[in-house]
Write a protein that holds these residues in place. Structure first.
Motif, PDB file in Angstrom:
ATOM      1  N   HIS A  40       8.097  -9.677 -32.215  1.00  0.00           N
ATOM      2  CA  HIS A  40       8.648  -9.851 -30.869  1.00  0.00           C
ATOM      3  C   HIS A  40       9.968 -10.606 -30.961  1.00  0.00           C
ATOM      4  O   HIS A  40      10.100 -11.707 -30.475  1.00  0.00           O
ATOM      5  CB  HIS A  40       7.655 -10.614 -29.995  1.00  0.00           C
ATOM      6  CG  HIS A  40       7.901 -10.408 -28.531  1.00  0.00           C
ATOM      7  ND1 HIS A  40       6.906 -10.180 -27.641  1.00  0.00           N
ATOM      8  CD2 HIS A  40       9.040 -10.382 -27.817  1.00  0.00           C
ATOM      9  CE1 HIS A  40       7.405 -10.044 -26.433  1.00  0.00           C
ATOM     10  NE2 HIS A  40       8.695 -10.159 -26.528  1.00  0.00           N
ATOM     11  N   ASP A  41      10.943  -9.975 -31.593  1.00  0.00           N
ATOM     12  CA  ASP A  41      12.260 -10.574 -31.779  1.00  0.00           C
ATOM     13  C   ASP A  41      13.037 -10.517 -30.473  1.00  0.00           C
ATOM     14  O   ASP A  41      12.999  -9.515 -29.763  1.00  0.00           O
ATOM     15  CB  ASP A  41      12.997  -9.828 -32.882  1.00  0.00           C
ATOM     16  CG  ASP A  41      14.288 -10.497 -33.296  1.00  0.00           C
ATOM     17  OD1 ASP A  41      14.609 -11.581 -32.781  1.00  0.00           O
ATOM     18  OD2 ASP A  41      14.983  -9.926 -34.149  1.00  0.00           O
ATOM     19  N   ILE A  42      13.768 -11.579 -30.179  1.00  0.00           N
ATOM     20  CA  ILE A  42      14.480 -11.678 -28.905  1.00  0.00           C
ATOM     21  C   ILE A  42      15.497 -10.553 -28.726  1.00  0.00           C
ATOM     22  O   ILE A  42      15.711 -10.080 -27.633  1.00  0.00           O
ATOM     23  CB  ILE A  42      15.129 -13.065 -28.746  1.00  0.00           C
ATOM     24  CG1 ILE A  42      15.515 -13.321 -27.297  1.00  0.00           C
ATOM     25  CG2 ILE A  42      16.319 -13.232 -29.654  1.00  0.00           C
ATOM     26  CD1 ILE A  42      15.874 -14.759 -27.024  1.00  0.00           C
ATOM     27  N   ASP A  43      16.129 -10.096 -29.807  1.00  0.00           N
ATOM     28  CA  ASP A  43      17.067  -8.977 -29.665  1.00  0.00           C
ATOM     29  C   ASP A  43      17.017  -8.059 -30.873  1.00  0.00           C
ATOM     30  O   ASP A  43      17.971  -7.378 -31.166  1.00  0.00           O
ATOM     31  CB  ASP A  43      18.485  -9.468 -29.387  1.00  0.00           C
ATOM     32  CG  ASP A  43      19.068 -10.292 -30.517  1.00  0.00           C
ATOM     33  OD1 ASP A  43      20.270 -10.514 -30.517  1.00  0.00           O
ATOM     34  OD2 ASP A  43      18.321 -10.715 -31.410  1.00  0.00           O
ATOM     35  N   ASP A  59       9.742  -1.337 -31.305  1.00  0.00           N
ATOM     36  CA  ASP A  59       8.981  -0.121 -31.590  1.00  0.00           C
ATOM     37  C   ASP A  59       8.994   0.744 -30.335  1.00  0.00           C
ATOM     38  O   ASP A  59       9.526   0.350 -29.294  1.00  0.00           O
ATOM     39  CB  ASP A  59       7.564  -0.446 -32.071  1.00  0.00           C
ATOM     40  CG  ASP A  59       6.709  -1.153 -31.024  1.00  0.00           C
ATOM     41  OD1 ASP A  59       6.997  -1.054 -29.807  1.00  0.00           O
ATOM     42  OD2 ASP A  59       5.736  -1.825 -31.424  1.00  0.00           O
ATOM     43  N   GLN A  60       8.417   1.928 -30.406  1.00  0.00           N
ATOM     44  CA  GLN A  60       8.503   2.865 -29.284  1.00  0.00           C
ATOM     45  C   GLN A  60       7.855   2.317 -28.017  1.00  0.00           C
ATOM     46  O   GLN A  60       8.385   2.486 -26.920  1.00  0.00           O
ATOM     47  CB  GLN A  60       7.884   4.223 -29.648  1.00  0.00           C
ATOM     48  CG  GLN A  60       8.142   5.291 -28.600  1.00  0.00           C
ATOM     49  CD  GLN A  60       9.620   5.545 -28.357  1.00  0.00           C
ATOM     50  OE1 GLN A  60      10.391   5.710 -29.300  1.00  0.00           O
ATOM     51  NE2 GLN A  60      10.040   5.575 -27.095  1.00  0.00           N
ATOM     52  N   ALA A  61       6.707   1.631 -28.160  1.00  0.00           N
ATOM     53  CA  ALA A  61       6.038   1.070 -26.973  1.00  0.00           C
ATOM     54  C   ALA A  61       6.915   0.019 -26.310  1.00  0.00           C
ATOM     55  O   ALA A  61       7.025  -0.021 -25.075  1.00  0.00           O
ATOM     56  CB  ALA A  61       4.686   0.481 -27.356  1.00  0.00           C
ATOM     57  N   HIS A  66      12.592   0.319 -20.910  1.00  0.00           N
ATOM     58  CA  HIS A  66      13.153   1.331 -19.998  1.00  0.00           C
ATOM     59  C   HIS A  66      12.487   1.250 -18.626  1.00  0.00           C
ATOM     60  O   HIS A  66      13.163   1.363 -17.602  1.00  0.00           O
ATOM     61  CB  HIS A  66      13.008   2.736 -20.590  1.00  0.00           C
ATOM     62  CG  HIS A  66      14.005   3.037 -21.662  1.00  0.00           C
ATOM     63  ND1 HIS A  66      15.282   3.474 -21.395  1.00  0.00           N
ATOM     64  CD2 HIS A  66      13.924   2.937 -23.011  1.00  0.00           C
ATOM     65  CE1 HIS A  66      15.940   3.635 -22.512  1.00  0.00           C
ATOM     66  NE2 HIS A  66      15.147   3.319 -23.522  1.00  0.00           N
ATOM     67  N   ALA A  67      11.177   1.037 -18.605  1.00  0.00           N
ATOM     68  CA  ALA A  67      10.467   0.893 -17.322  1.00  0.00           C
ATOM     69  C   ALA A  67      10.958  -0.353 -16.586  1.00  0.00           C
ATOM     70  O   ALA A  67      11.187  -0.304 -15.373  1.00  0.00           O
ATOM     71  CB  ALA A  67       8.960   0.825 -17.556  1.00  0.00           C
ATOM     72  N   ALA A  68      11.120  -1.446 -17.318  1.00  0.00           N
ATOM     73  CA  ALA A  68      11.595  -2.684 -16.699  1.00  0.00           C
ATOM     74  C   ALA A  68      13.000  -2.489 -16.125  1.00  0.00           C
ATOM     75  O   ALA A  68      13.291  -2.951 -15.020  1.00  0.00           O
ATOM     76  CB  ALA A  68      11.595  -3.819 -17.716  1.00  0.00           C
TER      77      ALA A  68
END
Length: 90
Positions: A8-11, A15-17, A23-25
């Motif tokens: 969970h890198d900040i930038d 991965d695809q999920a 994109h949803a956000a």
């Protein structure tokens, strides 16, 4: 504060999920932005509020040092065109 987990890198690369969730956000935020502009809010005020909210959330999630490192890299990313949306003529 502890180091960030590698998954969970900040930038970093997602991965695809994670990419699908981003994109949803973005779609949710675009819709809220457009509604606020339609209701008469100034886009500069919206931008400042959005940046404040995003940075506050990043600090809460990743810590001050990681968020500051992300912010330090923003100028180069902006200059590289990473946040420039091409204008499409129709």
């Amino acid at each position: 504060m502890s180091e960030l987990p590698e998954t969970h890198d900040i930038d970093g690369p997602a991965d695809q999920a994670q990419e699908d969730e981003r994109h949803a956000a973005l779609a949710y935020l675009d819709e809220a932005w457009n509604e606020a502009v339609y209701d008469g809010l100034d886009e500069d005020c919206l931008a400042q509020a959005a940046l404040f909210t995003a940075i506050r959330s990043m600090v809460a999630t990743y810590g001050e040092e990681a968020a500051a490192g992300f912010a330090e890299r923003l100028a180069d990313r902006i200059r590289a065109g990473e946040y420039t949306v091409p204008f499409n003529r129709q």
